[in-house]
Design a protein around this motif. Structure first.
Motif, PDB file in Angstrom:
ATOM      1  N   THR A   1       5.137   4.075   2.014  1.00  0.00           N
ATOM      2  CA  THR A   1       4.023   4.846   1.444  1.00  0.00           C
ATOM      3  C   THR A   1       4.507   6.206   0.974  1.00  0.00           C
ATOM      4  OG1 THR A   1       2.555   3.762   3.044  1.00  0.00           O
ATOM      5  CG2 THR A   1       1.663   5.634   1.830  1.00  0.00           C
TER       6      THR A   1
ATOM      7  N   LYS B   1      -3.656   4.827   3.030  1.00  0.00           N
ATOM      8  CA  LYS B   1      -2.646   3.912   2.487  1.00  0.00           C
ATOM      9  C   LYS B   1      -1.621   3.541   3.558  1.00  0.00           C
ATOM     10  CE  LYS B   1      -3.068   5.222  -2.374  1.00  0.00           C
ATOM     11  NZ  LYS B   1      -2.460   5.889  -3.539  1.00  0.00           N
TER      12      LYS B   1
ATOM     13  N   ASN C   1      -0.943  -0.261   4.870  1.00  0.00           N
ATOM     14  CA  ASN C   1       0.397  -0.839   4.862  1.00  0.00           C
ATOM     15  C   ASN C   1       0.850  -1.262   6.251  1.00  0.00           C
ATOM     16  OD1 ASN C   1       0.710  -0.653   2.095  1.00  0.00           O
ATOM     17  ND2 ASN C   1       1.687   1.349   2.164  1.00  0.00           N
TER      18      ASN C   1
END
Length: 288
Positions: free
Chosen positions: A128, A92, A96
């Protein structure tokens, strides 16, 4: 805030009995002649914009060169398959970082942290972590102050621009800023935060700035991923009690020395490194 060294930063914290973030806030208030509320409001707005910028990523939007834009969406698709080598959280962060780098290339709103070319590192790590771990907005603003304090020292002792010191000055500095701040968020001490800074910066020392066609796209966008993941690994090492054998101020000085010795073709000119490869020249000719 104008700390000339990380040791000065630490001393200011100790002498005034302030936490890492409060020291930067107080220095900002004193040097700019503003109120505490004014400084906080500005940083709160930066945090708000970082979150909004990430949410405004458009996976169908490509840069004018057509070189980047969909990368963040592709990483998200891969993440959803559940087959990542790095695990859910790191994947993630990677997605991002790509999203923010693509936003910059597509001329969308970004926060230079510390530069536009490194705009994806800190948001990727911070946003995140904030969303995955349920951290308060107040704590994230504190982290931004710490990252600002670290970036200030690097800027004072070395440089933050790729044109001055290569990409080590952009992605490297962003990684150090993120590493120190995330270490604090995880309950680390000042010394652990400084160790994280030193290790992250050493990991990227010597990184050249070689944008293809002079555009902040290739290899810039993907380097934001490396910077973000570097920050996480350095923070984890520091929190595990691993120390940098070279003090952080000396690491920053070494980064400056390396940058000064770096050939001019490797400092954002678009003629050396990967920018000088046959494929890059072909891309550049097509673009211009």
């Amino acid at each position: 805030m104008s700390f000339q060294s990380m040791e000065e930063y630490k001393a200011y914290c100790v002498e005034n009995n302030l936490s890492m973030w409060e020291a930067v806030l107080q220095a900002d208030v004193e040097e700019q002649g503003i109120t505490r509320e004014h400084s906080l409001k500005k940083m709160q707005n930066m945090w708000k914009v970082m979150k909004e910028n990430l949410d405004n990523y458009d996976r169908d939007l490509m840069s004018r060169s057509n070189l980047v834009g969909k990368d963040g969406g592709q990483m998200e698709d891969y993440l959803e398959k559940g087959e990542t080598l790095c695990g859910d959280f790191v994947a993630k962060v990677m997605a991002n970082a790509l999203k923010m780098g693509c936003n910059n290339a597509c001329m969308k709103r970004i926060i230079a942290a510390p530069t536009a070319g490194a705009c994806g590192v800190i948001p990727a790590v911070f946003v995140t972590y904030y969303r995955e771990k349920g951290i308060s907005d107040e704590k994230m603003v504190e982290a931004l102050y710490i990252s600002a304090g670290i970036g200030n020292v690097i800027g004072e002792r070395a440089f933050l621009a790729g044109a001055s010191g290569g990409c080590q000055a952009e992605i490297g500095s962003a990684a150090a800023m993120a590493a120190g701040a995330i270490t604090y968020l995880r309950g680390g001490t000042i010394d652990q935060a400084f160790n994280a800074c030193a290790m992250s910066l050493k990991n990227l020392m010597g990184l050249v700035c070689d944008p293809v066609g002079g555009l902040v796209e290739v290899p810039c966008v993907k380097r934001n991923v490396i910077g973000a993941v570097d920050a996480l690994t350095a923070a984890d090492m520091a929190l595990a009690g691993i120390e940098s054998q070279i003090p952080v101020d000396q690491v920053i000085d070494a980064m400056r020395e390396v940058g000064e010795k770096m050939d001019i073709s490797l400092k954002e000119t678009g003629i050396g490194g990967v920018a000088g490869t046959p494929k890059a020249q072909e891309i550049t000719k097509h673009l211009f």
